[in-house]
Motif scaffolding. Structure first.
Motif: not given
Length: 677
Positions: A114-126, A245-254, A407-412
């Motif tokens: 779910f995190d990856f599913l939203l990482t692409g769209p939010i990055s592309a739209v931004t 603000s925790v969505l700023a942590l997305s990408g650490l799993e990389t 933020a759901f996928g990131v934090i869980w």
């Protein structure tokens, strides 16, 4: 057994019959700074949208919480260092599976998907918002009487970027670590220029620090909006703000995905990479977000620049307009390439995650079907890209909406990963760790993780608060996670027979094979001046290989790993093929050890009627100065060395260019012999 001087090698009954050079991408290792760059292309991209989303959720105090999240990233990086040092193939799925069990692992994989599913769209739209904002700035500068609609443009741009990287991933062209390093280097230059100009601007205009007062919007409070008790509990309000603000942590799993590619010495380089990631995150994401709050008027942050904050920083500087346009252009170029890189990473990450699940036999063959031309699992890539495109269209270019769901996928995943490592402290108490998260109490053979338990409780508290305050995230996250979890369970039942077979046989690495007419094909793969030949046969007897990998000087020494696959021995008149090992299983273990130590190896397989003769032939062809073997359970070390001596005696004098040392290693012992010309 020594051939006469006039005999040709072709007439010898002892010879190498076939040479096969094996290749796999997992044997290419990168320095720590390139590994950090790959992570930062995903993790660092949040600098372009996290601040605007936080501002819209709880007001002008947003830079303090983005900075706090970046500080907390240092804590999570320490958690990942311990996690990665336990699992070479890493990733939240495997860690949770070993720590909390199969069902928790499926839930973690679903949440991460779910995190990856939203990482692409939010990055592309931004990226689309930054590009459209730049175009409108130029249109305004040149007096055009119109502006392009930013949200509509961002949707179209997002779809185009997603389609491009979908095609690239189907073809198997992954993001290069070298390109990632260039992107990060360029972004650092832009960051430095922005910071210098910002300090000059503050010197001219003065500084007014952002307030700490939280001003939650009703949508930011979710199901708590009709209750007043949260306003009287300051800590809870801060927890809600931190959750937004925790969505700023997305990408650490990389980091756990790229760990297997870090070069020797792997644990030390992992720590260096983590330090680089932390420093960059603090300076780039934390620093630029804070400078934006200091320079851009609050009404413009909440309105015009809500979805392209760093462009607003460039356009709010003191100075002539053409210089601000130039600075905005540099910001947009950095943003578009980094955010586009995050789109690519999301596709790569989701494909890798689902393939990792498939390794356990959970997904049916339909999901794992290989593309006829490109050899990629294109069904998974197609599904992920299609879902991302649907998300982009449904978002209508609204970055805040995507951020709320994000933020759901990131934090869980953080909660499950941390909880799993705590459990593994007790399940694997005897296992050596290169690093342990600080603040532990030693009790008998256990290190009780006090520090990590506190981190786990904090993450769990933030996750629970988010469940009640982030309605979009909770509803969409739970629905998608439940759906994918159900798909996993159904697919696992349909695939039960094959899953049991895969479980019994274990994972097999996919390798490309190239047949060659002679041993010169092996020499072409070698660049370093010194060569060590390691002979392998039994996947459960690789102590000697591990010893070499843990002590070799990777700067000037090439490690050649040889398996001589038995065929009919015409001298002994017996078929040796019954003693052949499963080469895929054998080289899977070889690759696993190479990944563990971060040492590249050249895997080679030859078919021969005499393994010892093949070994010395390959050592002569590759100009190896050392041959290393494991002890044979059938012959014993002395008889084994005698066979090596006999094989060397079959070599012509010209083939032995320099002294060669043969070593037989097993735990605690070694037998060696030096062969001179």
């Amino acid at each position: 057994m020594t051939p006469s001087p006039n005999s040709s090698e072709a007439k010898s009954p002892l010879r190498v019959k076939k040479v096969i050079v094996l290749t796999t991408a997992m044997l290419t290792f990168i320095p720590f700074w390139k590994a950090a760059a790959v992570v930062l292309c995903d993790f660092g991209s949040s600098a372009f949208y996290a601040g605007g989303i936080a501002m819209r959720a709880f007001g002008p105090a947003f830079p303090w919480f983005i900075l706090a999240v970046m500080l907390f990233a240092g804590v999570l990086l320490a958690v990942y260092i311990e996690s990665c040092s336990l699992f070479v193939r890493g990733g939240v799925y495997k860690v949770v599976r070993d720590g909390l069990g199969d069902n928790s692992a499926k839930f973690a994989a679903s949440a991460m998907a779910f995190d990856f599913l939203l990482t692409g769209p939010i990055s592309a739209v931004t990226a689309g918002h930054y590009l459209s904002g730049l175009i409108n700035s130029f249109l305004l500068q040149f007096g055009a009487g119109f502006a392009i609609p930013e949200k509509g443009f961002s949707v179209v741009f997002g779809l185009l970027v997603t389609a491009y990287f979908w095609r690239q991933n189907v073809k198997g062209i992954e993001e290069s670590s070298g390109k990632s390093a260039k992107i990060i280097a360029f972004s650092l230059v832009v960051c430095f220029l922005l910071a210098i100009w910002a300090f000059i601007t503050m010197g001219l205009r003065g500084v007014q620090w952002p307030p700490m007062t939280l001003q939650f919007t009703p949508e930011a409070l979710g199901w708590l909006k009709d209750l007043d008790w949260h306003k009287t509990i300051g800590a809870l309000g801060m927890m809600i703000a931190f959750g937004h603000s925790v969505l700023a942590l997305s990408g650490l799993e990389t980091l756990s995905q790229v760990y297997r590619e870090i070069e020797y010495p792997k644990p030390q380089n992992l720590k260096k990479a983590a330090i680089l990631i932390f420093v960059f995150a603090m300076v780039f994401t934390g620093g630029l977000t804070f400078l934006s709050a200091l320079i851009i008027p609050q009404d413009l942050i909440a309105g015009k620049y809500n979805e392209n904050l760093l462009s607003g920083l460039a356009m709010s500087m003191a100075g002539p307009n053409f210089l601000k346009l130039l600075m905005q252009t540099l910001v947009v170029v950095a943003g578009v390439v980094m955010l586009s890189g995050a789109v690519n990473t999301a596709l790569i990450g989701s494909n890798a995650l689902l393939n990792r699940v498939a390794e356990d036999g959970i997904l049916t063959d339909w999901f794992r079907k290989i593309h006829r031309k490109y050899g990629t699992t294109y069904h998974i890539i197609n599904i992920v890209a299609f879902c991302q495109a649907v998300v982009i269209i449904l978002s209508r270019g609204n970055v805040y909406l995507l951020g709320e769901a994000y933020a759901f996928g990131v934090i869980w995943c953080f909660v499950l990963e941390t909880g799993s490592i705590i459990m593994l402290r007790f399940k694997r108490a005897a296992e050596k760790r290169d690093f342990m998260f600080p603040f532990n109490i030693k009790y008998e053979n256990y290190y009780i993780p006090v520090g990590m338990t506190l981190v786990f409780l904090f993450l769990l508290a933030v996750a629970l608060v988010n469940l009640f305050t982030k309605q979009i995230s909770t509803i969409s996250g739970i629905c998608f996670t439940a759906f994918l979890f159900t798909v996993f369970k159904i697919s696992e039942r349909l695939n039960a027979k094959k899953a049991n077979t895969m479980f019994e046989e274990g994972y097999r690495e996919t390798m490309n094979t190239a047949s060659a007419s002679d041993l010169q094909a092996v020499v072409q793969e070698i660049e370093k001046p010194n060569r060590v030949l390691v002979a392998v046969k039994d996947p459960d007897n690789l102590y000697h290989l591990e010893d070499v990998l843990s002590t070799v000087n990777v700067e000037d020494t090439e490690v050649i790993v040889l398996y001589a696959k038995p065929v009919e021995n015409v001298l002994l008149r017996q078929d040796m093929r019954s003693n052949a090992a499963d080469e895929r299983e054998l080289f899977t273990q070889v690759i696993f050890l190479a990944e563990k130590y971060g040492v590249p190896v050249v895997p080679v397989m030859v078919q021969s009627n005499d393994a010892f003769y093949a070994m010395v032939q390959v050592s002569a062809a590759t100009d190896a100065k050392e041959i290393v073997m494991g002890v044979s359970g059938r012959h014993g070390s002395n008889a084994q060395m005698e066979r090596v001596v006999m094989a060397f005696s079959a070599l012509k004098d010209a083939e032995l260019k320099h002294p060669v040392t043969a070593r037989i290693l097993w735990e605690g012992r070694e037998v060696s012999y030096r062969f001179n010309r």
